[in-house]
Design an enzyme around this catalytic site. Structure first.
Site, PDB file in Angstrom:
ATOM      1  NE  ARG A 185      -2.215   1.883   3.283  1.00 14.79           N
ATOM      2  CZ  ARG A 185      -2.214   1.594   4.580  1.00 14.79           C
ATOM      3  NH1 ARG A 185      -2.923   0.596   5.043  1.00 14.79           N
ATOM      4  NH2 ARG A 185      -1.492   2.306   5.422  1.00 14.79           N
ATOM      5  CD  GLU A 212       3.984   4.649   6.289  1.00 14.48           C
ATOM      6  OE1 GLU A 212       5.078   4.479   6.844  1.00 14.48           O
ATOM      7  OE2 GLU A 212       2.898   4.418   6.844  1.00 14.48           O
ATOM      8  CG  ASN A 269       2.305   1.020   4.535  1.00 13.48           C
ATOM      9  OD1 ASN A 269       2.760   1.203   5.654  1.00 13.48           O
ATOM     10  ND2 ASN A 269       1.592   1.942   3.892  1.00 13.48           N
ATOM     11  CE  LYS A 303       8.132   5.997   7.774  1.00 18.52           C
ATOM     12  NZ  LYS A 303       7.832   4.603   8.192  1.00 18.52           N
ATOM     13  CE  LYS A 362       7.215  10.657   7.900  1.00 19.01           C
ATOM     14  NZ  LYS A 362       6.422  10.033   6.816  1.00 19.01           N
ATOM     15  CD  GLU A 364       6.196  -0.643   8.499  1.00 24.37           C
ATOM     16  OE1 GLU A 364       5.178  -0.162   7.988  1.00 24.37           O
ATOM     17  OE2 GLU A 364       7.256  -0.804   7.869  1.00 24.37           O
ATOM     18  N   GLY A 365       4.156   2.911  10.730  1.00 25.60           N
ATOM     19  CA  GLY A 365       3.069   3.707  11.280  1.00 25.60           C
ATOM     20  C   GLY A 365       3.551   5.031  11.842  1.00 25.60           C
ATOM     21  NE  ARG A 408      -6.772   4.879   9.178  1.00 24.29           N
ATOM     22  CZ  ARG A 408      -7.370   4.556  10.325  1.00 24.29           C
ATOM     23  NH1 ARG A 408      -8.600   4.072  10.325  1.00 24.29           N
ATOM     24  NH2 ARG A 408      -6.748   4.719  11.463  1.00 24.29           N
TER      25      ARG A 408
END
Lengths: 481, 481
Positions: B97, B119, B121, B303, B371, B375-376, B457
């Site tokens: 994604r 980002e 995924n 990243k 960053k 994740e997230g 989202r």
């Protein structure tokens, strides 16, 4: 042969703790992912723990589809259109459900099982939304879980008939919506679901609404109206057609003409707490909307009507009451008649006096149930409870009851998942067949008459301590044998 | 033109209390009836109030689909296959994604908005199951509810793209299952969903499972395996192919060969509490199952990799890092490059030293986010927080971070239903585009490469007191403008 399978020791399959745990997980998730749900009952969650009403849970359901004789299933489906016509009224919509149990003559082991009618529902025939989903659940399990149980056999033993109850019932409403036609007043027409306040079984109803809403030609607006708000939200136009007009509470400038009013309320005494509730029902009845059902059709669902149709003929040469509606030499008459169990009045007619003797006899009474004019169960009096019950009741009231010969279903065992816990034991299965009918008595035309899928409701047979909770039904589906 | 619509004062439509009440009722019921659900969060219901885990609730969701520039939506969908190939690894399955925000040059009002990548995924790309359902919810509302709001307009203003994320992601898994082929050991092959214990977002995953299970040719058994049970339930066959074998906990005699292992766990530090958790991951990695993802593909989602690909060229004539994988004169290269925002290393390379200057400058730092390799969200450091954060961090650790230019999305407002309550205010929308890829590096063949639907989202923009809760996202869908 059929009975041997029905009573087989190996059904439901033996499942150990690990298998039970797995089936519970699978069913819990599938049910919520697919709307096989209710708002939680107070026994599971106190109302104050969910003040905004955002929680839901899976409905009680059997782990396996219950065995059901194929001949009985076919018999019940085949007779539905004849029932639809028997109960149809002038340009009204009937969403009916005829409920049966399998009857097996216990004195003749070679006899073929047949279905006998328990009752005929003419108002708020429920569970059509959840029933399709229950069949899908059991089909999913028979594809994905049953084949991997330790007990061999599995897959091949499951013969699961399709069930189109959601589409079928929505199809009936759509036919009525179309029969109503366009508004003379230039308004959009709509369907009203007349509901009880705080309905926990809301998803059952919503599935029907969504199926109806999925129609694109015509588009069918559907609104839920609490019974208590009828007089506040609707008015009748001062025209010969007496159109029922509904204003959206969220946008009162927007007025609709009600083509169809589908009642999921108005059948229980608690729906009529005061005079204005009766006035509201009269208001709907005198309107031009197609009622599902009309007052007449609702009353036709009374046990008394069932009894009048089904009372055995004392003189074989006299015409049956049923023949007033369906000619006696037709297949429809024979199919309908075959589903009747013996039902007697309790009045002072000849069959009534005969029935009183049966009901008061300490031996004969064991074959009967005494029923008042009420919807649903919980008000019935069984077997040896009948004589003392009658003796405490003034004889002038006896005629408001009917006496019905008990149906003796073959024994079936199953496992039920309820509120996260399993219950296992003997069960009694009740088959409901849905029917939809739009009938114009003015022209004599049946505009729509369809068999519309089925429901299998299962409850404990009260035969064992610690078995299946008595009095609480659960959703089930048919495994034809 | 686009920006005027995006920032229009009339979106979302003004809705008064009666309309809000109605929309809440409609959304709450639709969500549960259609599996747009989660197990209730502790903030809604204490775990001990539901010991059997049978309750569920609707997911947080916007009342209206958020406006989203059509050109950006098309751009993000079009580039997905190029991303799939860029990240694809040897006979492994990628369910990717790519997450974007709309970027609008604030210094040039006539500039066209474009998407910039937040980002990429490569593991456990979630919400594909709920995203399809959210699009269906907003489509249902645009058919049935929005047209009857008091504020005029309504229906015509909703342009809702279709979303096949459930079918798309399941299609990717099916392609991998088929690519794996039949078992040499004569076992049934299966797909394992590797999950976290106590997963509340279980219905998101179940929707993918059910779509996969709906395949009849081939039939695809799917089992959920908690990460903590990998070593207990699986073993690797002592053969050159190192097949991964899985025994059903509910029936250990039944052994399957795992064709595909789909990880919805294994990405968070808490998934690796001890050495045996690392051993379990190694165990899976050395097996012959198709991993979704492999360790390499998972690491490619870091990243740092995104930064290496996206770091601006200091010398315009030097080749880009991206050109090592995609020839620089192709459309794919241009499409990928256009989605990159400026990302810098924080090491002692030439771009790294440049980045350190930007990050420590009290003015320049306002355009950046720092960053770590996680994740997230929740671990990032924004704007003027960057200089003090870096000063408290040993300079030897700086290189584990990347510095990313902030994307400046146009302002959008919406209303969110969360736990039965509404929140209204400025929001930030993040578009995710799913991609599925099965790639055989041995032959160089791409066996399967598809764009697989989208996710929107939305979270509060933290611009207002009492607005949308910060830090908590909700499900949304695109209303193309």
């Amino acid at each position: 042969m059929v009975i041997q399978t029905l009573t087989s020791e190996t059904y439901p399959p033996d499942v150990d703790d690990a298998e039970r745990k797995r089936l519970i997980e699978v069913i819990k998730d599938w049910a919520v992912a697919n709307g096989l749900t209710v708002r939680p009952p107070p026994s599971l969650l106190a109302a104050e723990a969910d003040p905004d009403g955002v929680l839901a849970t899976n409905v009680p359901v059997t782990l396996f589809p219950s065995p059901f004789p194929r001949v009985c299933f076919q018999q019940a489906k085949a007779v539905q259109k004849a029932y639809n016509e028997l109960y149809a009224k002038n340009l009204s919509l009937g969403l009916f459900r005829s409920d049966y149990m399998v009857h097996k003559d216990t004195t003749d082991s070679s006899s073929i099982p047949i279905v006998k009618q328990v009752e005929f529902n003419t108002i708020a025939s429920s569970f059509g939304g959840l029933s399709s989903q229950t069949c899908s659940l059991h089909r999913f399990l028979s594809d994905t879980e049953y084949p991997y149980l330790k007990q061999p056999g599995g897959h091949a033993r499951f013969d699961l008939p399709s069930n189109h109850s959601i589409k079928g019932l929505a199809g009936g409403m759509k036919a009525a919506f179309e029969a109503y036609g366009k508004s003379d007043l230039g308004l959009e027409t709509c369907v009203i679901f007349l509901v009880q306040g705080g309905e926990r079984n809301v998803f059952d109803q919503r599935h029907l609404e969504y199926a109806l809403r999925s129609s694109t030609s015509p588009r069918i607006p559907v609104f839920r109206l609490p019974y208590s708000e009828i007089l506040q939200r609707t008015r009748i136009s001062d025209t010969p057609k007496r159109q029922l007009l509904y204003r959206l509470p969220s946008n009162p400038d927007k007025e609709f003409e009600v083509a169809v009013i589908y009642m999921r309320s108005g059948y229980d005494p608690s729906d009529y707490p005061d005079a204005s509730a009766w006035e509201a029902r009269y208001h709907l009845e005198r309107s031009g909307a197609i009622k599902c059902p009309t007052v007449l059709t609702q009353l036709a669902g009374a046990k008394k009507v069932q009894q009048v149709l089904a009372t055995p003929k004392l003189d074989p040469n006299s015409p049956s009451e049923l023949s007033r509606f369906v000619p006696e030499d037709t297949q429809a008459w024979k199919d309908l008649w075959a589903t009747f169990t013996n039902i007697y009045p309790m009045d002072d007619s000849e069959p009534g006096l005969e029935a009183r003797k049966l009901a008061l006899d300490p031996e004969q009474c064991k074959r009967y149930v005494l029923k008042p004019q009420r919807e649903g169960g919980g008000n019935n009096c069984y077997k040896t409870s009948i004589p003392p019950f009658l003796k405490n009741l003034p004889a002038t009231h006896w005629k408001s009851y009917i006496l019905m010969e008990l149906i003796t279903p073959p024994p079936v065992s199953n496992i039920i998942l309820r509120n996260g816990k399993l219950e296992q034991g003997g069960v009694i299965c009740e088959l409901g067949v849905y029917g939809t009918c739009v009938w114009d008595q003015g022209t004599g035309n049946v505009l729509h008459n369809e068999e519309a899928g089925y429901l299998l409701r299962t409850k404990g047979d009260q035969s064992e301590e610690g078995g299946v909770a008595a009095g609480f039904g659960c959703m089930d589906s048919c495994n034809l044998v």
